[in-house]
Write a protein that holds these residues in place. Structure first.
Motif, PDB file in Angstrom:
ATOM      1  N   TRP A  96       0.685  -1.149   0.038  1.00 20.04           N
ATOM      2  CA  TRP A  96       0.231  -0.091   0.152  1.00 20.04           C
ATOM      3  C   TRP A  96       0.942   1.386   0.061  1.00 20.04           C
ATOM      4  N   ARG A  97       2.018   1.223   0.693  1.00 21.96           N
ATOM      5  CA  ARG A  97       2.687   2.360   0.535  1.00 21.96           C
ATOM      6  C   ARG A  97       3.542   2.460  -0.386  1.00 21.96           C
ATOM      7  N   LYS A  98       4.188   1.462  -0.664  1.00 23.81           N
ATOM      8  CA  LYS A  98       5.021   1.337  -2.089  1.00 23.81           C
ATOM      9  C   LYS A  98       4.227   1.770  -3.341  1.00 23.81           C
ATOM     10  N   SER A  99       2.897   1.551  -3.433  1.00 17.98           N
ATOM     11  CA  SER A  99       1.814   1.974  -4.619  1.00 17.98           C
ATOM     12  C   SER A  99       1.543   3.238  -4.595  1.00 17.98           C
ATOM     13  N   ALA A 100       1.827   3.844  -3.178  1.00 15.28           N
ATOM     14  CA  ALA A 100       1.174   5.387  -3.137  1.00 15.28           C
ATOM     15  C   ALA A 100       2.432   6.328  -2.991  1.00 15.28           C
ATOM     16  N   GLU A 101       3.625   6.086  -3.634  1.00 17.99           N
ATOM     17  CA  GLU A 101       4.889   6.740  -3.551  1.00 17.99           C
ATOM     18  C   GLU A 101       4.598   8.303  -4.348  1.00 17.99           C
ATOM     19  N   GLY A 102       5.033   9.472  -3.731  1.00 14.10           N
ATOM     20  CA  GLY A 102       4.648  10.494  -4.280  1.00 14.10           C
ATOM     21  C   GLY A 102       4.171  11.333  -3.316  1.00 14.10           C
ATOM     22  N   LEU A 103       3.525  12.628  -3.754  1.00 13.10           N
ATOM     23  CA  LEU A 103       2.805  13.316  -2.782  1.00 13.10           C
ATOM     24  C   LEU A 103       1.699  12.968  -2.032  1.00 13.10           C
ATOM     25  N   VAL A 104       1.603  13.101  -0.781  1.00 12.80           N
ATOM     26  CA  VAL A 104       0.560  12.694  -0.069  1.00 12.80           C
ATOM     27  C   VAL A 104       0.094  13.450   0.981  1.00 12.80           C
ATOM     28  N   SER A 105      -1.410  13.381   1.555  1.00 15.16           N
ATOM     29  CA  SER A 105      -1.867  14.150   2.445  1.00 15.16           C
ATOM     30  C   SER A 105      -2.001  13.541   4.023  1.00 15.16           C
ATOM     31  N   GLY A 106      -1.605  12.129   3.996  1.00 13.60           N
ATOM     32  CA  GLY A 106      -1.670  11.592   5.258  1.00 13.60           C
ATOM     33  C   GLY A 106      -0.104  11.284   5.607  1.00 13.60           C
ATOM     34  N   GLY A 107       0.031  11.122   6.931  1.00 15.71           N
ATOM     35  CA  GLY A 107       1.441  11.021   7.485  1.00 15.71           C
ATOM     36  C   GLY A 107       1.577   9.618   8.127  1.00 15.71           C
ATOM     37  N   PHE A 108       2.910   9.328   7.933  1.00 15.62           N
ATOM     38  CA  PHE A 108       3.193   7.828   8.464  1.00 15.62           C
ATOM     39  C   PHE A 108       4.496   8.181   9.201  1.00 15.62           C
ATOM     40  N   TYR A 109       4.217   8.573  10.539  1.00 17.85           N
ATOM     41  CA  TYR A 109       5.290   8.831  11.600  1.00 17.85           C
ATOM     42  C   TYR A 109       6.013   7.811  12.113  1.00 17.85           C
ATOM     43  N   ALA A 110       5.712   6.800  11.745  1.00 18.91           N
ATOM     44  CA  ALA A 110       6.649   5.489  12.496  1.00 18.91           C
ATOM     45  C   ALA A 110       7.888   5.584  11.866  1.00 18.91           C
ATOM     46  N   LEU A 111       8.014   6.196  10.578  1.00 22.60           N
ATOM     47  CA  LEU A 111       9.259   6.067   9.902  1.00 22.60           C
ATOM     48  C   LEU A 111       9.213   7.422   8.871  1.00 22.60           C
ATOM     49  N   GLY A 112       9.658   8.674   9.567  1.00 16.80           N
ATOM     50  CA  GLY A 112       9.350   9.950   8.751  1.00 16.80           C
ATOM     51  C   GLY A 112      10.021  11.126   9.343  1.00 16.80           C
ATOM     52  N   ALA A 113      10.503  12.179   8.432  1.00 15.36           N
ATOM     53  CA  ALA A 113      11.317  13.138   8.965  1.00 15.36           C
ATOM     54  C   ALA A 113      10.435  14.420   8.466  1.00 15.36           C
ATOM     55  N   VAL A 114      10.507  15.397   9.596  1.00 14.33           N
ATOM     56  CA  VAL A 114       9.711  16.702   9.397  1.00 14.33           C
ATOM     57  C   VAL A 114      10.651  17.659   9.827  1.00 14.33           C
ATOM     58  N   THR A 115      10.447  18.831   9.034  1.00 12.39           N
ATOM     59  CA  THR A 115      11.307  20.100   9.469  1.00 12.39           C
ATOM     60  C   THR A 115      10.978  20.675  10.496  1.00 12.39           C
ATOM     61  N   ARG A 116      11.829  21.171  11.639  1.00 11.19           N
ATOM     62  CA  ARG A 116      11.007  21.739  12.793  1.00 11.19           C
ATOM     63  C   ARG A 116      10.321  22.942  12.391  1.00 11.19           C
ATOM     64  N   GLU A 117      10.583  23.530  11.358  1.00  9.24           N
ATOM     65  CA  GLU A 117       9.705  24.823  11.080  1.00  9.24           C
ATOM     66  C   GLU A 117       8.539  24.367  10.704  1.00  9.24           C
TER      67      GLU A 117
END
Length: 339
Positions: A145-166
């Protein structure tokens, strides 16, 4: 124009929320310390664990922060961010390990001209540990499901993800009142100001639930709690939530509901077969992928497990819709003030 400093000079804080993860925390933290681009700091938040997780984490170079009471993933991530000083926050669940280039690739993408506020990773199709049939089903489904959805998303997967502090500061804190859907709420707020990318350039390996009943319970609970989010937002999330998968959920429930009638009146078995065929066809690529990875025998098991999970999703949505109609507090679930 001033030249950007090199990626290696970007400070990264890895935040690991942890609750009773004694089986995986050593592997998780070992993967953090094996990165080709070292983290500036590693913050492990012990969410009032009752096992030996904290003692295991304390043996690794990290800041171990202990919550006074169990608050859930959102509260744990908030607590970790409060201690973080990095320009990038890399969230990693304690039951996930990341590939050695995960931090470097995430930083490179976040610093690109696209202006991403967050990048989320794709888990491997192989589990962290050898799994039984249910565990294999869950890992393959999660990966596809995640591999097939690669690209821009509006849902987050914070188990493995990076976010800028800003971007994080602009989106605000995770809502600790949302124990199962804090990710979609936070990502929705973040996506209003920044594009977010789901990419297999950031990869990891996870250990998931290996028993069917807890998976079904979680699917029911999460879909129920998403009803006020969906109705408030007015549209599905970009990425994994496709029309075909929505149809598959309805067809799954219809297939199982038709079975008793087919037993009592055998000619209706043709209807059951047609519904099942439509269920598979709605996300056909998934079954092609599973056959290639595990063979036809496992496809049969995968299909049965996926029927049950989708039926649990439909049951959760139906329950959530009823609650939305009857309970004003449930309707305002995503309007809570975030501390």
């Amino acid at each position: 124009m001033a030249e950007k400093p090199s990626d290696d000079r970007v400070t990264v804080s890895v935040v690991v929320p942890m609750y009773n993860d004694s089986r995986t925390i050593d592997l998780c933290l070992a993967s953090v310390h094996a990165q080709s681009m070292p983290a500036h700091e590693v913050i492990v938040v012990d969410d009032a664990s009752t096992d030996t997780s904290a003692a295991s984490a304390a043996r690794h170079p990290c800041l171990l922060v202990r919550a006074d009471a169990n608050g859930g993933p959102g509260a744990s991530r908030n607590l970790g961010v409060r201690h973080a000083t990095g320009e990038v926050i890399f969230f990693l669940d304690a039951d996930v390990t990341m590939h050695p280039d995960a931090i470097r690739n995430a930083v490179r993408l976040l610093r690109g001209d696209e202006g991403y506020g967050a990048v989320f990773g794709v888990p491997d199709k192989e589990p962290l540990f050898a799994e039984g049939l249910v565990g294999q089903y869950r890992i393959l489904q999660y990966h596809y499901w995640r591999k097939s959805a690669e690209g821009l998303v509006s849902g987050g997967f914070y188990a493995l993800g990076a976010v800028t502090r800003e971007a994080f500061d602009r989106a605000g804190w995770f809502n600790p009142a949302l124990r199962q859907t804090e990710e979609i709420d936070h990502a929705e707020r973040l996506s209003r100001s920044y594009p977010m990318l789901l990419t297999s350039q950031v990869r990891g390996r996870l250990s998931d639930e290996s028993r069917m009943v807890p998976i079904l319970r979680k699917a029911f609970r999460r879909s129920r709690l998403r009803v006020p989010f969906y109705l408030r937002r007015g549209r599905a999330m970009q990425g994994m939530e496709t029309g075909g998968r929505a149809a598959a959920a309805v067809l799954a429930a219809s297939t199982l509901l038709s079975v008793p009638a087919a037993v009592l009146f055998p000619p209706l078995a043709l209807l059951t077969a047609a519904l099942l065929g439509g269920f598979v066809a709605s996300d056909l690529g998934q079954y092609v992928f599973v056959r290639r990875e595990r063979g036809w025998g496992f496809v049969v098991f995968f299909t049965a497990a996926h029927l049950l999970m989708n039926t649990a999703v439909v049951a959760g949505l139906a329950t959530g819709l009823l609650e939305w109609l009857l309970r004003p507090r449930f309707r305002s679930l995503y309007e809570e003030v975030v501390p």
